[in-house]
Write an enzyme that holds these catalytic residues in place. Structure first.
Site, PDB file in Angstrom:
ATOM      1  CG  HIS A 110      -0.226   0.132   2.531  1.00  0.00           C
ATOM      2  ND1 HIS A 110       0.486  -0.900   3.101  1.00  0.00           N
ATOM      3  CD2 HIS A 110      -0.104   1.176   3.390  1.00  0.00           C
ATOM      4  CE1 HIS A 110       1.006  -0.514   4.250  1.00  0.00           C
ATOM      5  NE2 HIS A 110       0.671   0.762   4.456  1.00  0.00           N
ATOM      6  CG  ASP A 112       1.596   5.239   4.605  1.00  0.00           C
ATOM      7  OD1 ASP A 112       1.054   4.133   4.816  1.00  0.00           O
ATOM      8  OD2 ASP A 112       2.771   5.485   4.913  1.00  0.00           O
ATOM      9  CG  HIS A 270       4.897   1.090   2.952  1.00  0.00           C
ATOM     10  ND1 HIS A 270       4.294   2.178   2.371  1.00  0.00           N
ATOM     11  CD2 HIS A 270       4.319   0.958   4.171  1.00  0.00           C
ATOM     12  CE1 HIS A 270       3.404   2.699   3.195  1.00  0.00           C
ATOM     13  NE2 HIS A 270       3.393   1.973   4.304  1.00  0.00           N
ATOM     14  NE  ARG A 285       2.275   6.029   9.402  1.00  0.00           N
ATOM     15  CZ  ARG A 285       1.385   5.534   8.560  1.00  0.00           C
ATOM     16  NH1 ARG A 285       1.584   4.339   8.023  1.00  0.00           N
ATOM     17  NH2 ARG A 285       0.298   6.186   8.261  1.00  0.00           N
TER      18      ARG A 285
HETATM   19  C1  SIN Z   1       3.157   1.257   7.753  1.00  0.00           C
HETATM   20  O1  SIN Z   1       2.413   0.814   6.893  1.00  0.00           O
HETATM   21  O2  SIN Z   1       3.360   2.449   7.889  1.00  0.00           O
HETATM   22  C2  SIN Z   1       3.882   0.307   8.659  1.00  0.00           C
HETATM   23  C3  SIN Z   1       5.108  -0.233   8.038  1.00  0.00           C
HETATM   24  C4  SIN Z   1       5.886  -1.051   9.026  1.00  0.00           C
HETATM   25  O3  SIN Z   1       5.560  -1.081  10.214  1.00  0.00           O
HETATM   26  O4  SIN Z   1       6.875  -1.674   8.615  1.00  0.00           O
END
Ligand code: SIN
Length: 294
Positions: A110, A112, A270, A285
């Protein structure tokens, strides 16, 4: 994208970006993210991000306010509509997986908040606690994926628009006992809100606003093409996601405590790997505001 190391002199030490795969991703040395970034260092990091799509920094030691200050150098902060931030610093979202959770947050390819009209431009993820093994993150280069399509396919998909759902869960059905994309989590307080748009349209082929490069803008939020039914869309959507996530377009990052990844959601998907059942992983994050894809 250049695949050679970038070496930029700054007032402190040279900033060097060394590719970690042939497709995307570079490990950056010579920058302390806890300290204010001078203009030369900012230019070097921003340039490296545009060249390599995702940057990795090792052995960083930042307080939450320092992480926020670093992020703000690159733009305004984007707030996740469904995940509250830390009580004292709401701009930082804690991604926590413990033995109480059926799966980690962020599983599945995906970009974000693609379900919003203005998805996040970039994401900075800072590892606070990681398992001994497992919990790596995969990234794929959507410019490379687009460039590798045949001319016929490029002509056929030019002008197509996608419909993207916040709660699709389409590609992760069965891995999600709570139901929906935000179900099944116990350690994170996720709130489903009714005031977030249910569907958002985007161009399937997106032009990067800074580099002008085209990217195949697709991911697990993508439900169908705007002028087709879900069933009609599925074969081509499945093909394009499988194509975009071929190993030759990807890299894999193994986290250590203190590692930071900074990726460009305008050209990168990612995928958090779900391979550390029963173990704990905690990340901080921050996402940066993006613009409307064109
Ligand atoms: C996310 O999708 O932001 C999480 C990615 C992760 O925790 O590796």
């Amino acid at each position: 994208m250049t695949n050679t190391a970038t070496n930029t002199a700054t007032s402190a030490s040279p900033i060097i970006a060394t590719p970690i795969s042939g497709a995307l991703g570079a490990e950056v040395t010579g920058v302390d993210l806890s300290a204010p970034l001078d203009d030369a260092a900012y230019d070097a990091v921003r340039g490296a991000l545009l060249d390599h799509c995702v940057l990795f920094f090792r052995d960083q030691d930042m307080t939450p306010p320092q992480q926020l200050a670093f992020a703000k150098r690159f733009g305004d902060i984007h707030f996740h509509p469904h995940v509250p931030g830390l009580p004292d610093i709401p701009e930082i979202m804690e991604i926590l997986k413990t033995d109480k959770d059926a799966r980690p947050f962020g599983v599945g390819w995906h970009t974000d908040q693609m379900f919003l009209a203005e998805p996040a431009m970039g994401t900075m993820l800072y590892a606070k606690e990681v398992p001994d093994a497992g919990g790596d993150t995969l990234f794929t280069n959507l410019h490379r994926a687009y460039d590798a399509l045949s001319d016929g396919m490029k002509r056929m998909i030019a002008g197509l628009r996608t419909v993207n759902l916040a709660d699709a869960g389409r590609k992760i059905a069965g891995a999600n006992p709570g139901g929906g994309q935000y179900g099944g989590f116990n350690s994170m307080a996720l709130n489903k809100r009714d005031d977030v748009a249910a569907e958002t349209e985007h161009p399937l082929v997106r032009t990067h606003p800074e580099t002008g490069r085209k990217a195949l803008f697709i991911g697990l939020h993508t439900e169908r093409f705007a002028t087709m039914t879900t069933a009609e869309s599925k074969p081509l959507l499945d093909y394009l996601v499988d194509h975009a996530t071929k190993p030759e377009f990807t890299c894999r990052f193994r986290w250590r405590e203190g590692s930071v990844a900074f990726w460009d959601n305008r050209c990168v998907l990612h995928n958090a790997i779900d391979d550390y059942r029963g173990k704990r992983r905690r990340m901080h994050r921050i996402t940066l505001k993006g613009d409307r894809p064109v």
